[in-house]
Motif scaffolding. Sequence first.
Motif, PDB file in Angstrom:
ATOM      1  N   LYS A 153     -21.224 -16.927 -30.986  1.00  0.00           N
ATOM      2  CA  LYS A 153     -20.740 -18.294 -31.132  1.00  0.00           C
ATOM      3  C   LYS A 153     -21.184 -19.072 -29.901  1.00  0.00           C
ATOM      4  CE  LYS A 153     -16.548 -17.109 -33.658  1.00  0.00           C
ATOM      5  NZ  LYS A 153     -15.097 -17.100 -33.593  1.00  0.00           N
ATOM      6  N   LEU A 154     -21.443 -20.338 -30.097  1.00  0.00           N
ATOM      7  CA  LEU A 154     -21.832 -21.183 -28.978  1.00  0.00           C
ATOM      8  C   LEU A 154     -20.596 -21.524 -28.158  1.00  0.00           C
ATOM      9  CD1 LEU A 154     -24.450 -22.401 -27.957  1.00  0.00           C
ATOM     10  CD2 LEU A 154     -23.923 -24.459 -29.240  1.00  0.00           C
ATOM     11  N   SER A 155     -20.649 -21.343 -26.869  1.00  0.00           N
ATOM     12  CA  SER A 155     -19.536 -21.649 -25.974  1.00  0.00           C
ATOM     13  C   SER A 155     -20.064 -22.451 -24.794  1.00  0.00           C
ATOM     14  CB  SER A 155     -18.894 -20.357 -25.472  1.00  0.00           C
ATOM     15  OG  SER A 155     -18.324 -19.641 -26.539  1.00  0.00           O
ATOM     16  N   TYR A 156     -19.163 -22.783 -23.894  1.00  0.00           N
ATOM     17  CA  TYR A 156     -19.542 -23.552 -22.720  1.00  0.00           C
ATOM     18  C   TYR A 156     -19.128 -22.827 -21.451  1.00  0.00           C
ATOM     19  CZ  TYR A 156     -20.227 -27.538 -25.807  1.00  0.00           C
ATOM     20  OH  TYR A 156     -20.670 -28.362 -26.801  1.00  0.00           O
ATOM     21  N   ALA A 157     -19.900 -23.059 -20.424  1.00  0.00           N
ATOM     22  CA  ALA A 157     -19.506 -22.680 -19.072  1.00  0.00           C
ATOM     23  C   ALA A 157     -19.319 -24.003 -18.343  1.00  0.00           C
ATOM     24  CB  ALA A 157     -20.583 -21.838 -18.405  1.00  0.00           C
ATOM     25  N   TYR A 158     -18.211 -24.160 -17.676  1.00  0.00           N
ATOM     26  CA  TYR A 158     -17.941 -25.387 -16.941  1.00  0.00           C
ATOM     27  C   TYR A 158     -18.248 -25.125 -15.469  1.00  0.00           C
ATOM     28  CZ  TYR A 158     -15.636 -26.769 -21.219  1.00  0.00           C
ATOM     29  OH  TYR A 158     -15.369 -27.080 -22.528  1.00  0.00           O
ATOM     30  N   LEU A 159     -19.163 -25.906 -14.931  1.00  0.00           N
ATOM     31  CA  LEU A 159     -19.613 -25.710 -13.562  1.00  0.00           C
ATOM     32  C   LEU A 159     -19.389 -26.971 -12.742  1.00  0.00           C
ATOM     33  CD1 LEU A 159     -23.038 -24.135 -14.572  1.00  0.00           C
ATOM     34  CD2 LEU A 159     -20.963 -22.902 -13.923  1.00  0.00           C
ATOM     35  N   LEU A 160     -18.932 -26.801 -11.514  1.00  0.00           N
ATOM     36  CA  LEU A 160     -18.797 -27.949 -10.619  1.00  0.00           C
ATOM     37  C   LEU A 160     -20.177 -28.351 -10.138  1.00  0.00           C
ATOM     38  CD1 LEU A 160     -15.726 -27.017  -8.385  1.00  0.00           C
ATOM     39  CD2 LEU A 160     -15.777 -28.417 -10.431  1.00  0.00           C
ATOM     40  N   THR A 161     -20.440 -29.628 -10.176  1.00  0.00           N
ATOM     41  CA  THR A 161     -21.689 -30.153  -9.640  1.00  0.00           C
ATOM     42  C   THR A 161     -21.528 -30.299  -8.123  1.00  0.00           C
ATOM     43  OG1 THR A 161     -20.962 -32.444  -9.863  1.00  0.00           O
ATOM     44  CG2 THR A 161     -22.088 -31.458 -11.780  1.00  0.00           C
ATOM     45  N   SER A 192     -13.536 -23.452 -11.030  1.00  0.00           N
ATOM     46  CA  SER A 192     -14.295 -22.704 -10.018  1.00  0.00           C
ATOM     47  C   SER A 192     -14.105 -21.203 -10.192  1.00  0.00           C
ATOM     48  CB  SER A 192     -13.844 -23.083  -8.604  1.00  0.00           C
ATOM     49  OG  SER A 192     -14.154 -24.402  -8.317  1.00  0.00           O
ATOM     50  N   GLU A 193     -12.878 -20.798 -10.458  1.00  0.00           N
ATOM     51  CA  GLU A 193     -12.556 -19.373 -10.564  1.00  0.00           C
ATOM     52  C   GLU A 193     -12.932 -18.778 -11.925  1.00  0.00           C
ATOM     53  OE1 GLU A 193      -8.394 -19.250  -9.622  1.00  0.00           O
ATOM     54  OE2 GLU A 193      -8.765 -19.594  -7.483  1.00  0.00           O
ATOM     55  N   HIS A 194     -12.920 -19.609 -12.978  1.00  0.00           N
ATOM     56  CA  HIS A 194     -13.176 -19.123 -14.346  1.00  0.00           C
ATOM     57  C   HIS A 194     -14.124 -20.083 -15.068  1.00  0.00           C
ATOM     58  CE1 HIS A 194      -9.716 -16.500 -13.663  1.00  0.00           C
ATOM     59  NE2 HIS A 194      -9.045 -17.576 -13.303  1.00  0.00           N
ATOM     60  N   PRO A 195     -15.410 -20.115 -14.716  1.00  0.00           N
ATOM     61  CA  PRO A 195     -16.319 -21.093 -15.327  1.00  0.00           C
ATOM     62  C   PRO A 195     -16.477 -20.949 -16.840  1.00  0.00           C
ATOM     63  CG  PRO A 195     -17.521 -19.577 -13.900  1.00  0.00           C
ATOM     64  CD  PRO A 195     -16.070 -19.286 -13.724  1.00  0.00           C
ATOM     65  N   GLN A 196     -16.247 -19.768 -17.386  1.00  0.00           N
ATOM     66  CA  GLN A 196     -16.428 -19.578 -18.826  1.00  0.00           C
ATOM     67  C   GLN A 196     -15.126 -19.733 -19.608  1.00  0.00           C
ATOM     68  OE1 GLN A 196     -18.518 -15.881 -19.352  1.00  0.00           O
ATOM     69  NE2 GLN A 196     -20.367 -16.679 -18.420  1.00  0.00           N
ATOM     70  N   ILE A 197     -14.122 -20.309 -18.983  1.00  0.00           N
ATOM     71  CA  ILE A 197     -12.828 -20.520 -19.636  1.00  0.00           C
ATOM     72  C   ILE A 197     -12.989 -21.523 -20.778  1.00  0.00           C
ATOM     73  CG2 ILE A 197     -12.073 -22.433 -18.138  1.00  0.00           C
ATOM     74  CD1 ILE A 197      -9.279 -21.056 -18.119  1.00  0.00           C
ATOM     75  N   ILE A 240     -16.500 -34.630 -16.580  1.00  0.00           N
ATOM     76  CA  ILE A 240     -17.922 -34.582 -16.958  1.00  0.00           C
ATOM     77  C   ILE A 240     -18.538 -35.972 -16.850  1.00  0.00           C
ATOM     78  CG2 ILE A 240     -19.495 -34.205 -18.903  1.00  0.00           C
ATOM     79  CD1 ILE A 240     -17.576 -31.843 -19.709  1.00  0.00           C
ATOM     80  N   GLU A 241     -17.824 -36.999 -17.349  1.00  0.00           N
ATOM     81  CA  GLU A 241     -18.329 -38.373 -17.291  1.00  0.00           C
ATOM     82  C   GLU A 241     -18.534 -38.840 -15.854  1.00  0.00           C
ATOM     83  OE1 GLU A 241     -15.805 -40.973 -19.575  1.00  0.00           O
ATOM     84  OE2 GLU A 241     -16.229 -39.895 -21.437  1.00  0.00           O
ATOM     85  N   LYS A 242     -17.668 -38.392 -14.937  1.00  0.00           N
ATOM     86  CA  LYS A 242     -17.801 -38.775 -13.538  1.00  0.00           C
ATOM     87  C   LYS A 242     -18.891 -37.978 -12.833  1.00  0.00           C
ATOM     88  CE  LYS A 242     -13.193 -40.561 -13.006  1.00  0.00           C
ATOM     89  NZ  LYS A 242     -12.111 -40.814 -12.092  1.00  0.00           N
ATOM     90  N   GLY A 243     -19.424 -36.976 -13.511  1.00  0.00           N
ATOM     91  CA  GLY A 243     -20.498 -36.176 -12.926  1.00  0.00           C
ATOM     92  C   GLY A 243     -20.005 -35.080 -12.004  1.00  0.00           C
ATOM     93  N   TRP A 244     -18.722 -34.741 -12.098  1.00  0.00           N
ATOM     94  CA  TRP A 244     -18.150 -33.722 -11.205  1.00  0.00           C
ATOM     95  C   TRP A 244     -18.193 -32.336 -11.830  1.00  0.00           C
ATOM     96  CZ3 TRP A 244     -13.304 -37.177 -10.193  1.00  0.00           C
ATOM     97  CH2 TRP A 244     -13.657 -38.228  -9.336  1.00  0.00           C
ATOM     98  N   VAL A 245     -18.273 -32.290 -13.150  1.00  0.00           N
ATOM     99  CA  VAL A 245     -18.335 -31.025 -13.871  1.00  0.00           C
ATOM    100  C   VAL A 245     -19.480 -31.123 -14.875  1.00  0.00           C
ATOM    101  CG1 VAL A 245     -17.122 -29.516 -15.522  1.00  0.00           C
ATOM    102  CG2 VAL A 245     -15.875 -30.516 -13.609  1.00  0.00           C
TER     103      VAL A 245
END
Length: 110
Positions: free
Chosen positions: A60-68, A15-20, A44-49
């Motif tokens: 470079k390709l990176s990810y942002a992790y977001l809470l659903t 939540s605090e660092h989505p691009q971590i 991710i599999e549970k659909g929470w992120v």
Amino acid sequence: MISDELQHKLFKTISEHPQINQRELSKILGISLGKANYCLKALIEKGWVKAQNFKNNKNKLSYAYLLTPSGIEQKASVTIRYLKRKMEEYDQLKAAVKELKKEVATEEIA
């Protein structure tokens, strides 16, 4: 199964660092890189992120992790369970300290 404590820390950090990245996440949480990867995949599999691709400054390709939305609900639920458990532990510790203080006071009198 991921403990409530680890889930709470994961949700809070994401939540605090989505691009971590996973390496930074593993360092913050004090877990191995493999475990960080496993935990993120499980959330991710549970659909929470949700992992969202983006390009960072170094092209470079990176990810942002977001809470659903369900992840936000799960975060609240985990936080309540974790807080409840910690409060119980605190009460038990407080009682143990009280007993030890009595014991020390009794031994000092004798």
